[in-house]
Design a protein around this motif. Structure first.
Motif, PDB file in Angstrom:
ATOM      1  N   THR A   1       0.837  -1.195   0.000  1.00 18.00           N
ATOM      2  CA  THR A   1       0.000   0.000   0.000  1.00 18.00           C
ATOM      3  C   THR A   1       0.874   1.249   0.000  1.00 18.00           C
ATOM      4  OG1 THR A   1      -1.766  -1.139   1.192  1.00 18.00           O
ATOM      5  CG2 THR A   1      -1.798   1.262   1.249  1.00 18.00           C
ATOM      6  N   MET A   2       0.533   2.208  -0.866  1.00 19.40           N
ATOM      7  CA  MET A   2       1.305   3.442  -1.014  1.00 19.40           C
ATOM      8  C   MET A   2       0.376   4.649  -0.942  1.00 19.40           C
ATOM      9  SD  MET A   2       3.543   4.629  -4.376  1.00 19.40           S
ATOM     10  CE  MET A   2       2.080   4.949  -5.411  1.00 19.40           C
ATOM     11  N   PRO A   3       0.715   5.660  -0.135  1.00 16.98           N
ATOM     12  CA  PRO A   3      -0.081   6.893  -0.172  1.00 16.98           C
ATOM     13  C   PRO A   3      -0.100   7.463  -1.601  1.00 16.98           C
ATOM     14  CG  PRO A   3       1.367   6.902   1.733  1.00 16.98           C
ATOM     15  CD  PRO A   3       1.790   5.746   0.874  1.00 16.98           C
ATOM     16  N   ALA A   4      -1.281   7.780  -2.094  1.00 20.59           N
ATOM     17  CA  ALA A   4      -1.412   8.244  -3.478  1.00 20.59           C
ATOM     18  C   ALA A   4      -0.757   9.603  -3.694  1.00 20.59           C
ATOM     19  CB  ALA A   4      -2.881   8.307  -3.875  1.00 20.59           C
ATOM     20  N   LEU A   5      -0.835  10.460  -2.690  1.00 22.37           N
ATOM     21  CA  LEU A   5      -0.252  11.797  -2.805  1.00 22.37           C
ATOM     22  C   LEU A   5       1.087  11.809  -2.094  1.00 22.37           C
ATOM     23  CD1 LEU A   5      -0.814  14.692  -3.825  1.00 22.37           C
ATOM     24  CD2 LEU A   5      -1.729  15.206  -1.559  1.00 22.37           C
TER      25      LEU A   5
ATOM     26  N   THR B   1       0.338   4.571 -12.588  1.00 25.50           N
ATOM     27  CA  THR B   1       0.906   5.781 -13.190  1.00 25.50           C
ATOM     28  C   THR B   1       1.106   6.807 -12.084  1.00 25.50           C
ATOM     29  OG1 THR B   1      -0.150   5.419 -15.341  1.00 25.50           O
ATOM     30  CG2 THR B   1       0.543   7.675 -14.812  1.00 25.50           C
ATOM     31  N   GLN B   2       2.327   7.256 -11.953  1.00 26.27           N
ATOM     32  CA  GLN B   2       2.674   8.268 -10.950  1.00 26.27           C
ATOM     33  C   GLN B   2       3.079   9.536 -11.692  1.00 26.27           C
ATOM     34  OE1 GLN B   2       6.352   7.923  -8.369  1.00 26.27           O
ATOM     35  NE2 GLN B   2       4.780   7.519  -6.832  1.00 26.27           N
ATOM     36  N   ALA B   3       2.432  10.640 -11.366  1.00 24.70           N
ATOM     37  CA  ALA B   3       2.626  11.878 -12.114  1.00 24.70           C
ATOM     38  C   ALA B   3       3.689  12.767 -11.488  1.00 24.70           C
ATOM     39  CB  ALA B   3       1.307  12.650 -12.192  1.00 24.70           C
ATOM     40  N   TRP B   4       4.748  13.040 -12.269  1.00 26.28           N
ATOM     41  CA  TRP B   4       5.617  14.137 -11.872  1.00 26.28           C
ATOM     42  C   TRP B   4       5.168  15.392 -12.622  1.00 26.28           C
ATOM     43  CZ3 TRP B   4       8.525  16.644 -15.570  1.00 26.28           C
ATOM     44  CH2 TRP B   4       9.026  15.939 -16.669  1.00 26.28           C
ATOM     45  N   SER B   5       5.437  16.544 -12.045  1.00 27.68           N
ATOM     46  CA  SER B   5       4.864  17.812 -12.514  1.00 27.68           C
ATOM     47  C   SER B   5       3.336  17.707 -12.600  1.00 27.68           C
ATOM     48  CB  SER B   5       5.433  18.227 -13.873  1.00 27.68           C
ATOM     49  OG  SER B   5       5.134  19.573 -14.174  1.00 27.68           O
ATOM     50  N   PRO B   6       2.682  17.196 -11.538  1.00 31.53           N
ATOM     51  CA  PRO B   6       1.254  16.885 -11.628  1.00 31.53           C
ATOM     52  C   PRO B   6       0.342  18.093 -11.754  1.00 31.53           C
ATOM     53  CG  PRO B   6       1.984  16.681  -9.367  1.00 31.53           C
ATOM     54  CD  PRO B   6       3.216  16.880 -10.200  1.00 31.53           C
ATOM     55  N   ILE B   7       0.833  19.281 -11.379  1.00 32.96           N
ATOM     56  CA  ILE B   7       0.024  20.491 -11.575  1.00 32.96           C
ATOM     57  C   ILE B   7       0.588  21.333 -12.724  1.00 32.96           C
ATOM     58  CG2 ILE B   7      -0.793  20.525  -9.197  1.00 32.96           C
ATOM     59  CD1 ILE B   7       1.218  22.722  -8.587  1.00 32.96           C
ATOM     60  N   GLY B   8       1.409  20.699 -13.549  1.00 34.35           N
ATOM     61  CA  GLY B   8       1.938  21.391 -14.723  1.00 34.35           C
ATOM     62  C   GLY B   8       2.990  22.422 -14.399  1.00 34.35           C
TER      63      GLY B   8
ATOM     64  N   ARG C   1      -6.606  16.964  -7.447  1.00 31.68           N
ATOM     65  CA  ARG C   1      -7.823  16.167  -7.282  1.00 31.68           C
ATOM     66  C   ARG C   1      -8.124  15.383  -8.557  1.00 31.68           C
ATOM     67  NH1 ARG C   1      -9.886  13.638  -3.221  1.00 31.68           N
ATOM     68  NH2 ARG C   1     -11.602  12.499  -4.157  1.00 31.68           N
ATOM     69  N   TRP C   2      -7.927  16.009  -9.700  1.00 30.20           N
ATOM     70  CA  TRP C   2      -8.108  15.350 -11.004  1.00 30.20           C
ATOM     71  C   TRP C   2      -7.193  14.129 -11.113  1.00 30.20           C
ATOM     72  CZ3 TRP C   2      -4.158  15.854 -14.952  1.00 30.20           C
ATOM     73  CH2 TRP C   2      -4.527  15.366 -16.214  1.00 30.20           C
ATOM     74  N   GLN C   3      -5.948  14.266 -10.700  1.00 28.37           N
ATOM     75  CA  GLN C   3      -5.021  13.140 -10.742  1.00 28.37           C
ATOM     76  C   GLN C   3      -5.513  11.998  -9.852  1.00 28.37           C
ATOM     77  OE1 GLN C   3      -2.392  13.068 -12.720  1.00 28.37           O
ATOM     78  NE2 GLN C   3      -1.409  15.075 -12.856  1.00 28.37           N
ATOM     79  N   LEU C   4      -5.882  12.335  -8.622  1.00 28.33           N
ATOM     80  CA  LEU C   4      -6.272  11.304  -7.659  1.00 28.33           C
ATOM     81  C   LEU C   4      -7.555  10.595  -8.073  1.00 28.33           C
ATOM     82  CD1 LEU C   4      -5.481  13.182  -4.318  1.00 28.33           C
ATOM     83  CD2 LEU C   4      -4.086  11.456  -5.471  1.00 28.33           C
ATOM     84  N   GLN C   5      -8.519  11.345  -8.589  1.00 28.47           N
ATOM     85  CA  GLN C   5      -9.780  10.714  -8.979  1.00 28.47           C
ATOM     86  C   GLN C   5      -9.626   9.820 -10.199  1.00 28.47           C
ATOM     87  OE1 GLN C   5     -12.608  14.319  -7.487  1.00 28.47           O
ATOM     88  NE2 GLN C   5     -13.570  12.884  -8.908  1.00 28.47           N
ATOM     89  N   HIS C   6      -8.580  10.042 -10.973  1.00 29.53           N
ATOM     90  CA  HIS C   6      -8.290   9.151 -12.090  1.00 29.53           C
ATOM     91  C   HIS C   6      -7.446   7.949 -11.660  1.00 29.53           C
ATOM     92  CE1 HIS C   6     -10.240  10.827 -15.536  1.00 29.53           C
ATOM     93  NE2 HIS C   6      -9.593  11.981 -15.525  1.00 29.53           N
ATOM     94  N   GLY C   7      -7.204   7.808 -10.356  1.00 33.80           N
ATOM     95  CA  GLY C   7      -6.495   6.647  -9.852  1.00 33.80           C
ATOM     96  C   GLY C   7      -4.992   6.721  -9.964  1.00 33.80           C
ATOM     97  N   ARG C   8      -4.477   7.920 -10.158  1.00 34.88           N
ATOM     98  CA  ARG C   8      -3.034   8.075 -10.281  1.00 34.88           C
ATOM     99  C   ARG C   8      -2.402   8.510  -8.951  1.00 34.88           C
ATOM    100  NH1 ARG C   8      -4.885  10.157 -15.399  1.00 34.88           N
ATOM    101  NH2 ARG C   8      -4.933  12.329 -14.743  1.00 34.88           N
TER     102      ARG C   8
ATOM    103  N   GLU D   1     -16.520  17.648 -15.014  1.00 32.32           N
ATOM    104  CA  GLU D   1     -15.327  18.458 -14.720  1.00 32.32           C
ATOM    105  C   GLU D   1     -14.054  17.678 -15.039  1.00 32.32           C
ATOM    106  OE1 GLU D   1     -16.863  21.345 -11.121  1.00 32.32           O
ATOM    107  OE2 GLU D   1     -16.419  19.255 -10.635  1.00 32.32           O
ATOM    108  N   LEU D   2     -14.032  16.405 -14.691  1.00 33.08           N
ATOM    109  CA  LEU D   2     -12.884  15.569 -15.038  1.00 33.08           C
ATOM    110  C   LEU D   2     -12.689  15.528 -16.554  1.00 33.08           C
ATOM    111  CD1 LEU D   2     -13.492  12.535 -12.638  1.00 33.08           C
ATOM    112  CD2 LEU D   2     -11.725  14.277 -12.386  1.00 33.08           C
ATOM    113  N   GLU D   3     -13.792  15.377 -17.269  1.00 29.94           N
ATOM    114  CA  GLU D   3     -13.711  15.303 -18.731  1.00 29.94           C
ATOM    115  C   GLU D   3     -13.248  16.629 -19.326  1.00 29.94           C
ATOM    116  OE1 GLU D   3     -17.578  14.054 -19.916  1.00 29.94           O
ATOM    117  OE2 GLU D   3     -17.366  12.056 -19.012  1.00 29.94           O
ATOM    118  N   ALA D   4     -13.677  17.733 -18.744  1.00 30.41           N
ATOM    119  CA  ALA D   4     -13.258  19.043 -19.250  1.00 30.41           C
ATOM    120  C   ALA D   4     -11.750  19.217 -19.094  1.00 30.41           C
ATOM    121  CB  ALA D   4     -14.000  20.150 -18.503  1.00 30.41           C
ATOM    122  N   ILE D   5     -11.210  18.747 -17.986  1.00 32.62           N
ATOM    123  CA  ILE D   5      -9.760  18.832 -17.795  1.00 32.62           C
ATOM    124  C   ILE D   5      -9.046  17.865 -18.726  1.00 32.62           C
ATOM    125  CG2 ILE D   5      -7.869  18.587 -16.132  1.00 32.62           C
ATOM    126  CD1 ILE D   5      -9.889  19.352 -13.935  1.00 32.62           C
TER     127      ILE D   5
END
Length: 292
Positions: A12-16, A184-191, A226-233, A260-264
Protein backbone atom coordinates in the motif's frame (compact mmCIF):
# COMPACT_ATOMS: atom_id res chain seq x y z
CA UNK A 1 -7.81 11.97 5.68
CA UNK A 2 -5.62 10.64 2.89
CA UNK A 3 -5.88 8.18 0.00
CA UNK A 4 -3.85 5.08 -0.77
CA UNK A 5 -3.16 2.88 -3.76
CA UNK A 6 -2.45 -0.84 -3.65
CA UNK A 7 0.50 -1.73 -5.87
CA UNK A 8 0.59 -4.89 -7.98
CA UNK A 9 2.56 -6.75 -5.31
CA UNK A 10 0.06 -5.89 -2.55
CA UNK A 11 2.06 -3.05 -0.98
CA UNK A 12 0.00 0.00 0.00
CA UNK A 13 1.30 3.44 -1.01
CA UNK A 14 -0.08 6.89 -0.17
CA UNK A 15 -1.41 8.24 -3.48
CA UNK A 16 -0.25 11.80 -2.80
CA UNK A 17 3.47 12.16 -2.29
CA UNK A 18 5.78 15.08 -1.62
CA UNK A 19 8.53 15.69 -4.17
CA UNK A 20 11.90 17.37 -3.70
CA UNK A 21 13.06 17.76 -7.31
CA UNK A 22 15.40 20.76 -7.53
CA UNK A 23 14.98 21.51 -3.84
CA UNK A 24 18.44 22.68 -2.71
CA UNK A 25 20.08 20.22 -0.30
CA UNK A 26 20.25 22.84 2.45
CA UNK A 27 16.49 23.49 2.16
CA UNK A 28 15.31 19.91 1.78
CA UNK A 29 15.06 18.96 5.45
CA UNK A 30 12.88 22.00 6.24
CA UNK A 31 10.63 21.36 3.23
CA UNK A 32 10.15 17.70 4.08
CA UNK A 33 9.57 18.55 7.75
CA UNK A 34 6.78 20.93 6.67
CA UNK A 35 5.27 18.22 4.47
CA UNK A 36 5.29 15.65 7.25
CA UNK A 37 3.70 18.13 9.66
CA UNK A 38 0.71 18.76 7.38
CA UNK A 39 0.14 15.05 6.79
CA UNK A 40 2.22 13.78 3.87
CA UNK A 41 3.41 10.23 4.46
CA UNK A 42 5.04 9.59 1.09
CA UNK A 43 8.31 11.32 0.16
CA UNK A 44 9.78 11.06 -3.33
CA UNK A 45 13.44 11.84 -3.91
CA UNK A 46 16.25 10.62 -6.20
CA UNK A 47 19.97 10.05 -6.12
CA UNK A 48 20.34 12.64 -8.88
CA UNK A 49 18.59 15.31 -6.78
CA UNK A 50 21.56 15.19 -4.38
CA UNK A 51 19.25 15.80 -1.41
CA UNK A 52 18.50 12.32 -0.04
CA UNK A 53 20.41 13.17 3.14
CA UNK A 54 18.02 16.04 3.88
CA UNK A 55 15.02 13.78 3.35
CA UNK A 56 16.39 11.26 5.82
CA UNK A 57 17.19 13.95 8.36
CA UNK A 58 13.64 15.32 8.27
CA UNK A 59 12.11 11.87 8.67
CA UNK A 60 14.34 11.05 11.63
CA UNK A 61 13.58 14.35 13.35
CA UNK A 62 9.82 14.12 12.71
CA UNK A 63 9.23 11.68 15.55
CA UNK A 64 7.27 9.45 13.18
CA UNK A 65 7.92 5.74 13.19
CA UNK A 66 9.81 4.58 10.10
CA UNK A 67 6.83 2.42 9.12
CA UNK A 68 4.63 5.52 8.86
CA UNK A 69 6.61 7.14 6.02
CA UNK A 70 6.75 5.68 2.51
CA UNK A 71 10.18 6.48 1.06
CA UNK A 72 10.68 6.43 -2.71
CA UNK A 73 13.95 7.15 -4.49
CA UNK A 74 15.52 6.62 -7.91
CA UNK A 75 18.70 5.16 -9.37
CA UNK A 76 20.43 7.56 -11.76
CA UNK A 77 21.64 6.31 -15.15
CA UNK A 78 25.31 6.69 -14.22
CA UNK A 79 24.74 3.82 -11.77
CA UNK A 80 23.01 1.46 -14.19
CA UNK A 81 24.25 -2.11 -14.47
CA UNK A 82 23.62 -5.00 -12.07
CA UNK A 83 26.40 -4.52 -9.52
CA UNK A 84 26.31 -0.76 -9.94
CA UNK A 85 22.61 -0.67 -9.04
CA UNK A 86 23.17 -2.78 -5.94
CA UNK A 87 25.80 -0.25 -4.92
CA UNK A 88 23.43 2.64 -5.77
CA UNK A 89 20.98 1.16 -3.27
CA UNK A 90 23.69 1.17 -0.62
CA UNK A 91 24.52 4.82 -1.35
CA UNK A 92 20.90 5.91 -1.16
CA UNK A 93 20.06 4.02 2.02
CA UNK A 94 23.21 5.34 3.68
CA UNK A 95 22.21 8.93 2.91
CA UNK A 96 18.58 8.37 3.86
CA UNK A 97 19.58 6.58 7.05
CA UNK A 98 17.34 3.56 6.47
CA UNK A 99 17.84 -0.14 5.83
CA UNK A 100 14.83 -0.77 3.59
CA UNK A 101 13.31 1.38 0.85
CA UNK A 102 9.59 1.30 0.17
CA UNK A 103 9.98 1.96 -3.56
CA UNK A 104 13.12 2.07 -5.69
CA UNK A 105 12.80 2.95 -9.37
CA UNK A 106 15.01 3.50 -12.41
CA UNK A 107 15.09 7.20 -13.27
CA UNK A 108 15.20 6.91 -17.09
CA UNK A 109 14.89 4.14 -19.70
CA UNK A 110 18.10 5.04 -21.64
CA UNK A 111 16.84 3.18 -24.73
CA UNK A 112 20.13 3.75 -26.58
CA UNK A 113 21.91 1.79 -23.82
CA UNK A 114 19.08 -0.54 -22.89
CA UNK A 115 21.21 -3.54 -21.96
CA UNK A 116 22.53 -1.58 -18.97
CA UNK A 117 18.96 -0.57 -18.10
CA UNK A 118 17.88 -4.21 -18.07
CA UNK A 119 20.83 -5.16 -15.87
CA UNK A 120 19.95 -2.30 -13.51
CA UNK A 121 16.36 -3.56 -13.29
CA UNK A 122 17.63 -7.06 -12.55
CA UNK A 123 19.50 -5.47 -9.68
CA UNK A 124 16.18 -4.07 -8.43
CA UNK A 125 14.65 -7.53 -8.72
CA UNK A 126 17.42 -8.93 -6.51
CA UNK A 127 16.88 -6.19 -3.93
CA UNK A 128 13.15 -6.97 -3.95
CA UNK A 129 13.73 -10.70 -3.54
CA UNK A 130 16.12 -10.03 -0.65
CA UNK A 131 13.56 -7.83 1.13
CA UNK A 132 15.73 -4.74 0.92
CA UNK A 133 13.08 -2.89 -1.07
CA UNK A 134 9.33 -3.40 -0.79
CA UNK A 135 8.47 -2.48 -4.39
CA UNK A 136 10.34 -1.61 -7.59
CA UNK A 137 9.47 0.45 -10.63
CA UNK A 138 10.57 2.75 -13.42
CA UNK A 139 10.29 6.36 -14.49
CA UNK A 140 9.82 8.02 -17.88
CA UNK A 141 9.30 4.66 -19.62
CA UNK A 142 7.25 4.85 -22.80
CA UNK A 143 5.14 1.84 -23.94
CA UNK A 144 7.90 0.41 -26.14
CA UNK A 145 10.39 0.69 -23.28
CA UNK A 146 8.00 -1.17 -21.00
CA UNK A 147 7.47 -3.91 -23.59
CA UNK A 148 11.21 -4.38 -24.03
CA UNK A 149 11.78 -4.48 -20.28
CA UNK A 150 9.00 -6.98 -19.60
CA UNK A 151 10.35 -9.30 -22.30
CA UNK A 152 13.71 -9.52 -20.53
CA UNK A 153 12.85 -9.42 -16.82
CA UNK A 154 10.60 -11.24 -14.36
CA UNK A 155 8.94 -8.65 -12.09
CA UNK A 156 6.38 -6.22 -13.52
CA UNK A 157 7.15 -2.68 -12.30
CA UNK A 158 4.79 -1.49 -9.59
CA UNK A 159 5.02 2.17 -10.67
CA UNK A 160 5.93 4.19 -13.75
CA UNK A 161 6.57 7.82 -12.83
CA UNK A 162 6.04 10.05 -15.88
CA UNK A 163 5.16 13.62 -16.79
CA UNK A 164 1.36 13.90 -16.44
CA UNK A 165 -0.61 17.13 -16.11
CA UNK A 166 -3.66 18.60 -17.86
CA UNK A 167 -1.62 19.89 -20.82
CA UNK A 168 0.30 16.62 -21.30
CA UNK A 169 -1.60 13.62 -20.00
CA UNK A 170 0.13 10.81 -21.97
CA UNK A 171 -2.92 8.55 -22.59
CA UNK A 172 -0.88 5.92 -24.45
CA UNK A 173 1.57 5.56 -21.56
CA UNK A 174 -1.24 5.42 -19.03
CA UNK A 175 -3.01 2.75 -21.06
CA UNK A 176 0.15 0.64 -21.27
CA UNK A 177 0.66 1.00 -17.53
CA UNK A 178 -2.93 -0.03 -16.83
CA UNK A 179 -2.64 -3.04 -19.12
CA UNK A 180 0.16 -4.38 -16.93
CA UNK A 181 -1.25 -3.30 -13.56
CA UNK A 182 1.35 -0.56 -13.18
CA UNK A 183 0.40 2.57 -11.24
CA UNK A 184 0.91 5.78 -13.19
CA UNK A 185 2.67 8.27 -10.95
CA UNK A 186 2.63 11.88 -12.11
CA UNK A 187 5.62 14.14 -11.87
CA UNK A 188 4.86 17.81 -12.51
CA UNK A 189 1.25 16.88 -11.63
CA UNK A 190 0.02 20.49 -11.58
CA UNK A 191 1.94 21.39 -14.72
CA UNK A 192 4.76 23.18 -12.94
CA UNK A 193 6.88 22.56 -15.99
CA UNK A 194 4.52 24.89 -17.91
CA UNK A 195 4.71 27.81 -15.48
CA UNK A 196 7.78 29.42 -17.01
CA UNK A 197 7.63 28.06 -20.53
CA UNK A 198 8.50 30.73 -23.07
CA UNK A 199 5.60 31.53 -25.39
CA UNK A 200 3.31 28.98 -23.79
CA UNK A 201 0.43 29.11 -21.39
CA UNK A 202 0.48 27.92 -17.80
CA UNK A 203 -1.93 25.40 -16.36
CA UNK A 204 -2.35 27.70 -13.35
CA UNK A 205 -3.82 30.36 -15.64
CA UNK A 206 -6.10 28.03 -17.60
CA UNK A 207 -9.69 29.30 -17.73
CA UNK A 208 -11.26 25.83 -17.54
CA UNK A 209 -9.25 24.84 -14.48
CA UNK A 210 -9.77 28.26 -12.93
CA UNK A 211 -13.53 28.05 -13.38
CA UNK A 212 -13.69 24.64 -11.74
CA UNK A 213 -11.55 25.95 -8.88
CA UNK A 214 -13.97 28.82 -8.28
CA UNK A 215 -16.91 26.40 -8.22
CA UNK A 216 -15.26 24.35 -5.47
CA UNK A 217 -13.66 27.28 -3.62
CA UNK A 218 -10.29 25.69 -4.22
CA UNK A 219 -7.13 26.73 -6.06
CA UNK A 220 -6.24 25.58 -9.58
CA UNK A 221 -3.40 23.50 -8.11
CA UNK A 222 -5.79 21.71 -5.79
CA UNK A 223 -8.18 21.01 -8.66
CA UNK A 224 -5.39 19.48 -10.74
CA UNK A 225 -4.24 17.26 -7.88
CA UNK A 226 -7.82 16.17 -7.28
CA UNK A 227 -8.11 15.35 -11.00
CA UNK A 228 -5.02 13.14 -10.74
CA UNK A 229 -6.27 11.30 -7.66
CA UNK A 230 -9.78 10.71 -8.98
CA UNK A 231 -8.29 9.15 -12.09
CA UNK A 232 -6.49 6.65 -9.85
CA UNK A 233 -3.03 8.07 -10.28
CA UNK A 234 -0.33 8.84 -7.77
CA UNK A 235 0.77 12.48 -7.78
CA UNK A 236 4.05 14.00 -6.57
CA UNK A 237 3.72 17.79 -6.19
CA UNK A 238 6.70 19.78 -4.92
CA UNK A 239 7.23 23.10 -3.20
CA UNK A 240 9.62 24.61 -0.70
CA UNK A 241 7.02 27.09 0.62
CA UNK A 242 5.12 25.89 3.72
CA UNK A 243 1.84 27.50 2.62
CA UNK A 244 1.99 25.79 -0.79
CA UNK A 245 2.96 22.49 0.79
CA UNK A 246 -0.13 22.68 3.01
CA UNK A 247 -2.35 23.82 0.12
CA UNK A 248 -1.30 20.90 -2.06
CA UNK A 249 -2.20 18.42 0.67
CA UNK A 250 -5.65 19.92 1.24
CA UNK A 251 -7.35 17.98 -1.56
CA UNK A 252 -9.33 15.29 0.25
CA UNK A 253 -12.45 17.27 1.18
CA UNK A 254 -14.02 17.77 -2.25
CA UNK A 255 -14.77 15.80 -5.39
CA UNK A 256 -14.85 16.76 -9.06
CA UNK A 257 -17.91 15.84 -11.10
CA UNK A 258 -17.55 13.58 -14.11
CA UNK A 259 -18.07 16.50 -16.48
CA UNK A 260 -15.33 18.46 -14.72
CA UNK A 261 -12.88 15.57 -15.04
CA UNK A 262 -13.71 15.30 -18.73
CA UNK A 263 -13.26 19.04 -19.25
CA UNK A 264 -9.76 18.83 -17.79
CA UNK A 265 -9.02 15.70 -19.83
CA UNK A 266 -9.78 17.67 -23.01
CA UNK A 267 -7.02 20.20 -22.25
CA UNK A 268 -4.28 17.78 -23.32
CA UNK A 269 -2.07 19.37 -25.99
CA UNK A 270 0.21 16.41 -26.57
CA UNK A 271 3.21 18.69 -26.04
CA UNK A 272 5.84 17.31 -23.68
CA UNK A 273 7.39 19.76 -21.25
CA UNK A 274 10.34 17.67 -20.13
CA UNK A 275 13.06 16.06 -22.24
CA UNK A 276 12.34 13.19 -24.58
CA UNK A 277 13.20 9.99 -22.72
CA UNK A 278 15.06 8.70 -25.78
CA UNK A 279 17.45 11.66 -25.55
CA UNK A 280 18.65 10.78 -22.05
CA UNK A 281 22.01 9.02 -22.35
CA UNK A 282 24.96 8.64 -20.03
CA UNK A 283 27.08 10.65 -22.47
CA UNK A 284 24.73 13.65 -22.42
CA UNK A 285 23.55 13.41 -18.80
CA UNK A 286 26.46 11.94 -16.89
CA UNK A 287 26.34 12.64 -13.18
CA UNK A 288 28.59 10.97 -10.65
CA UNK A 289 26.49 10.13 -7.62
CA UNK A 290 28.60 10.74 -4.50
CA UNK A 291 29.13 8.01 -1.95
CA UNK A 292 28.02 10.15 0.96
Amino acid sequence: MTQTLTLNNGITMPALGFGVYRTPPDETADAVASALRVGYRHIDTAAAYLNERGVGEAIRQSGLDRSEVFIETKVWISDYGYDETLHAFEKSTRKLGVDVLDLLILHQPTPKQFDRTVEAYRGLETLLADGRVRAIGVSNFMPDHLTSLLERTSVVPAVNQVEVHPYFSQPEVRAANAEHGIVTQAWSPIGGITFYRSGGSSTLDDDVIGGIAVNHRKTPAQVMLRWQLQHGRSAIPKSARPERIAENFDVFDFELAGAELEAIDRLDTGVRGGPEPADITTDAFSLAIPEA
